[in-house]
Structure formats: C-alpha cells, structure tokens
Write a protein that holds these residues in place. Sequence first.
Motif, short mmCIF file in Angstrom:
data_model
loop_
_atom_site.label_atom_id
_atom_site.label_comp_id
_atom_site.label_asym_id
_atom_site.label_seq_id
_atom_site.Cartn_x
_atom_site.Cartn_y
_atom_site.Cartn_z
N VAL A 16 0.84 -1.20 0.00
CA VAL A 16 0.00 0.00 0.00
C VAL A 16 0.88 1.25 0.00
O VAL A 16 0.67 2.18 -0.79
CB VAL A 16 -0.98 0.00 1.20
N GLU A 20 1.01 3.88 -3.06
CA GLU A 20 0.63 5.27 -2.83
C GLU A 20 1.76 6.23 -3.20
O GLU A 20 1.53 7.27 -3.80
CB GLU A 20 0.19 5.48 -1.38
N ALA A 75 -10.38 -5.48 5.28
CA ALA A 75 -10.18 -4.02 5.26
C ALA A 75 -8.81 -3.67 4.69
O ALA A 75 -8.69 -2.70 3.92
CB ALA A 75 -10.33 -3.45 6.67
N GLU A 76 -7.79 -4.44 5.04
CA GLU A 76 -6.44 -4.17 4.51
C GLU A 76 -6.33 -4.52 3.03
O GLU A 76 -5.67 -3.81 2.28
CB GLU A 76 -5.39 -4.94 5.33
N ARG A 77 -6.97 -5.60 2.64
CA ARG A 77 -6.98 -5.97 1.22
C ARG A 77 -7.72 -4.91 0.40
O ARG A 77 -7.30 -4.55 -0.70
CB ARG A 77 -7.60 -7.34 1.02
N THR A 78 -8.82 -4.39 0.95
CA THR A 78 -9.58 -3.33 0.29
C THR A 78 -8.72 -2.08 0.15
O THR A 78 -8.76 -1.40 -0.89
CB THR A 78 -10.87 -3.01 1.07
N ARG A 79 -7.94 -1.78 1.17
CA ARG A 79 -7.04 -0.62 1.11
C ARG A 79 -6.03 -0.78 -0.03
O ARG A 79 -5.75 0.16 -0.76
CB ARG A 79 -6.34 -0.47 2.45
N ARG A 82 -7.89 -0.30 -3.37
CA ARG A 82 -8.15 1.13 -3.60
C ARG A 82 -6.87 1.86 -4.04
O ARG A 82 -6.90 2.69 -4.94
CB ARG A 82 -8.70 1.80 -2.35
N ALA A 83 -5.76 1.54 -3.40
CA ALA A 83 -4.48 2.16 -3.78
C ALA A 83 -4.11 1.77 -5.21
O ALA A 83 -3.63 2.61 -5.99
CB ALA A 83 -3.38 1.74 -2.81
#
Length: 152
Positions: A16, A20, A75-79, A82-83
């Motif tokens: 991530v 980013e 939640a971390e995989r979704t983050r 999204r990145a």
Amino acid sequence: MAIAAHDAADRVAQLVVLTERLTELMAAQALAFEQHRPQDAAAFVEETSKLANLYRHESARVRADPGLIGGVPAAERTRLVRATEAFDAVLARQARALEAAKFVTEGLVRAIAEEVAAHRERGAAATYGPEGEPTIKRNSAAAKAITLNRRA
C-alpha cells in the motif's frame, strides 16, 4: 530488490505504501507534462524508476503466489485494492499527458523539417566571400530565423 515482509499483513501494508508513493510520483509527472513543463518531471525519474521496478516485481510475485497476502483482513486488502485503482487512474492520466506531449513534439519537429525543406527548395540565400567563408545576404527575403526555446 524485494519487499522484506514479516507476514502477509506486513506485505500488504508495504505494498500500500509503495503503491501510494508511486501514485504520488506519477501524478506529479503527469501534472508537469500537462503544464507543458516536462523538465520538471525529470526530478522524479530516478525514484519513480526504482519504485516502478519494485512494484512490478512485487505484483508479479503476488500474482504468482496469492498466498503471500492470504489471510489478511478484508479491510487491509480493500485498502490495497483502492491504492491500486488510484494508481491505475494516474497511469491513464500520465499516458494521456505523454501522448499529448508527444503529439506537440512531433508537430514541432515536422514543422521545422518542412521549413528546412522549403528553404532548400527556394535556394539558399548564402554566398561565399573571398576567403571561402559563408556570408548571408542581409536583405534576402529567403533568410529565416528559427529559435528553439529549451524550456518549452
């Protein structure tokens, strides 16, 4: 060079951060091209190149072995997803900016080449003096000046 992760959650967190940062750099480069200041993009080339190679390497590793990020909370995989989506959007933006810069550059080169060819067809206005040095007839209508701005 590879990410040295302790576990899957650490790997996702590092991916991530990597994604980013790469997105930030690519957005800055795209902005430089959109503002017609490609020289400003040069400041990011070295870091972008290193991070892009790391990103390519790590994403290939994860594609080859999805277990590297298995068991990570949703939640971390979704983050990470999204990145990655933001990165893909910036890549598309940069591609458009680079294509526009390429179009403008090619147009300038074509215009200069056409002017040089037209000048040759009209015949050179230069003559040679007694010592064989070229001289230009000052009142010649064929004499043209082409100025290139290095900052453009």
